[in-house]
Design a protein around this motif. Structure first.
Motif, PDB file in Angstrom:
ATOM      1  N   LYS A  89     -79.739  29.011  80.398  1.00  0.00           N
ATOM      2  CA  LYS A  89     -78.830  30.053  79.921  1.00  0.00           C
ATOM      3  C   LYS A  89     -78.459  31.062  80.998  1.00  0.00           C
ATOM      4  CE  LYS A  89     -80.408  29.959  75.117  1.00  0.00           C
ATOM      5  NZ  LYS A  89     -81.016  30.757  74.029  1.00  0.00           N
ATOM      6  N   THR A  90     -79.245  31.108  82.047  1.00  0.00           N
ATOM      7  CA  THR A  90     -79.022  32.119  83.081  1.00  0.00           C
ATOM      8  C   THR A  90     -78.762  31.445  84.417  1.00  0.00           C
ATOM      9  OG1 THR A  90     -80.485  33.643  81.939  1.00  0.00           O
ATOM     10  CG2 THR A  90     -80.037  34.103  84.256  1.00  0.00           C
ATOM     11  N   ARG A 192     -79.242  42.519  86.519  1.00  0.00           N
ATOM     12  CA  ARG A 192     -78.427  41.842  85.526  1.00  0.00           C
ATOM     13  C   ARG A 192     -78.598  40.337  85.666  1.00  0.00           C
ATOM     14  NH1 ARG A 192     -72.656  40.168  85.591  1.00  0.00           N
ATOM     15  NH2 ARG A 192     -71.788  40.322  83.496  1.00  0.00           N
ATOM     16  N   LEU A 194     -77.159  36.647  84.283  1.00  0.00           N
ATOM     17  CA  LEU A 194     -76.017  36.036  83.605  1.00  0.00           C
ATOM     18  C   LEU A 194     -75.946  34.570  83.970  1.00  0.00           C
ATOM     19  CD1 LEU A 194     -73.504  36.577  81.806  1.00  0.00           C
ATOM     20  CD2 LEU A 194     -72.219  36.859  83.915  1.00  0.00           C
TER      21      LEU A 194
ATOM     22  N   ALA B  24     -70.423  35.593  77.851  1.00  0.00           N
ATOM     23  CA  ALA B  24     -70.709  36.995  78.104  1.00  0.00           C
ATOM     24  C   ALA B  24     -71.956  37.451  77.348  1.00  0.00           C
ATOM     25  CB  ALA B  24     -69.514  37.843  77.711  1.00  0.00           C
ATOM     26  N   GLU B  25     -72.157  36.908  76.184  1.00  0.00           N
ATOM     27  CA  GLU B  25     -73.302  37.327  75.388  1.00  0.00           C
ATOM     28  C   GLU B  25     -74.623  36.945  76.039  1.00  0.00           C
ATOM     29  OE1 GLU B  25     -72.543  35.604  71.609  1.00  0.00           O
ATOM     30  OE2 GLU B  25     -70.998  37.062  71.104  1.00  0.00           O
ATOM     31  N   ALA B  26     -74.587  35.984  76.975  1.00  0.00           N
ATOM     32  CA  ALA B  26     -75.821  35.561  77.613  1.00  0.00           C
ATOM     33  C   ALA B  26     -76.316  36.580  78.624  1.00  0.00           C
ATOM     34  CB  ALA B  26     -75.603  34.228  78.303  1.00  0.00           C
ATOM     35  N   GLN B  27     -75.533  37.609  78.866  1.00  0.00           N
ATOM     36  CA  GLN B  27     -75.935  38.613  79.843  1.00  0.00           C
ATOM     37  C   GLN B  27     -77.195  39.341  79.401  1.00  0.00           C
ATOM     38  OE1 GLN B  27     -73.330  41.875  81.819  1.00  0.00           O
ATOM     39  NE2 GLN B  27     -74.048  42.732  79.904  1.00  0.00           N
TER      40      GLN B  27
END
Lengths: 194, 188
Positions: A89-90, A192, A194, B24-27
């Motif tokens: 996911k990241t 952060r 992402l 974006a929600e994975a941030q």
């Protein structure tokens, strides 16, 4: 053989045969065991991604300003970044520094020092040479931040802690005259994923 | 037909939009750590003689001899008005009794006069004042400027005119006399 028949007959005479029958009757309920169907309890556990940043030392930095010159910070800020993220996911973890108000990175009684004149570097990160904190990034206001490192997440580093030193300086070599006085400000550090 | 196509495209864009929103929600953002910055700019005050650092006089007994050139004095400061009331410029001799000397005979500061038309001395005045700077009876206040927010950072230039006035002096032996006039600014 005749002797055995006589023994059985003798035992029957004693009334043991009914006892044996009773024993069979008592055993009969065990053969009637009934089991229910199977119900399942599904167990679900979720461990959310975690991401933290801390300043180990250098939370307060002093500068002796001199017009037309560069003033180095009295110490470096030691930044510890820790994460536990899902590589599926990241993609990357990035560290940023920013000022809430870039035009007044440091504020004085009558004059402010803009982030244009505040420069940072992380020799173990992205800006290895001093760079003004004037970037526009996903974190912080426009024209007021600086990317300090970017690390791609894989299975090998999905759970990691890293330490980086942030060096800061105030460069007044091309600034307008700065009034004598004391200036203070706060540089925000955030990570952060992402 | 076109309308249907448009609707399909719009729907596709909406779906795509949700897809991007999902990314974006994975941030994940961390907490915010702070580095406190403290900077201090010290007050500064400098003075320089930009021209006329050497002034020559042709002395004549019973007369005033003007210097051949004015001394251009540049005074620069960066001051905190809350801490500083005024900037004052002075000229002084280390030894007033021998402002100029040939090693044998001395010309006292009584006979050396200065003028700064943009400052405090509009007419020639002897270097015989006693000020906060320099020895007693050997200095001259050249200008005083009050510090406010408007002039807390400033550079000003003034011309200092000098003369050696022997109109009332005893006879000065023929010779060559040299001396050094000190220029200093003070903020208080």
């Amino acid at each position: 053989m005749d002797g055995m028949r006589r023994f059985v007959r003798w035992m029957g005479t004693l009334g043991l045969a009914p006892g044996v029958l009773a024993a069979f009757l008592l055993a009969a309920p065990a053969r009637g065991l009934t089991l229910s169907g199977v119900s399942n309890v599904t167990l679900q556990a979720t461990k959310t991604s975690s991401l933290t940043v801390a300043i180990g030392s250098g939370t307060s930095m002093n500068f002796t300003l001199l017009q037309g010159a560069i003033a180095n910070g009295s110490t470096a800020a030691q930044i510890t970044s820790s994460w536990n993220v899902n590589p599926g996911k990241t993609g990357t973890v990035r560290l940023y520094a920013y000022f809430d108000t870039p035009s007044a990175a440091l504020a004085g009684a009558t004059q402010n020092i803009a982030s244009t004149y505040v420069e940072g570097r992380v020799t173990t990160g992205v800006p290895t040479t001093y760079t003004p904190i004037t970037q526009t990034t996903p974190v912080g206001p426009a024209g007021g931040s600086l990317l300090l490192f970017s690390e791609t997440i894989t299975g090998g580093n999905k759970n990691k802690t890293r330490v980086d030193n942030l060096d800061l300086r105030i460069n007044l070599t091309s600034s307008p005259p700065l009034a004598a006085g004391t200036y203070t400000g706060t540089l925000r550090i955030v990570v952060r994923a992402l | 037909m076109d309308l249907r196509k448009t609707v399909r495209v719009a729907a596709a864009l909406v779906v795509a939009g949700f897809g991007f929103a999902g990314v974006a929600e994975a941030q994940v953002l961390s907490n915010i750590a702070n580095v406190n910055l403290n900077a201090s700019a010290a007050q500064t005050l400098t003075v320089a003689v930009t021209s006329g650092s050497t002034v020559n006089f042709t002395l004549a007994q019973g007369a005033a001899a003007a210097g051949d050139v004015s001394s251009a004095i540049s005074t620069t400061w960066n001051l905190n008005p809350g801490l500083t009331g005024a900037v004052t410029l002075f000229g002084y001799f280390n030894t007033p009794s021998s402002a100029l000397t040939d090693g044998v005979y001395d010309i006292a500061s009584t006979y050396v006069k200065g003028r700064m038309t943009t400052g405090s001395v509009a007419s020639y005045t002897a270097f015989t004042q006693t000020n906060a700077v320099g020895p007693a009876n050997g200095s001259l206040l050249l200008f005083t400027e009050a510090i406010t927010g408007a002039n807390k950072i400033k550079t000003r230039s003034d011309n200092l005119d000098l003369q050696v006035d022997l109109t009332a002096s005893p006879t000065v032996p023929a010779s060559t006399y040299t001396g050094v006039l000190r220029i200093q600014a003070r903020a208080l």
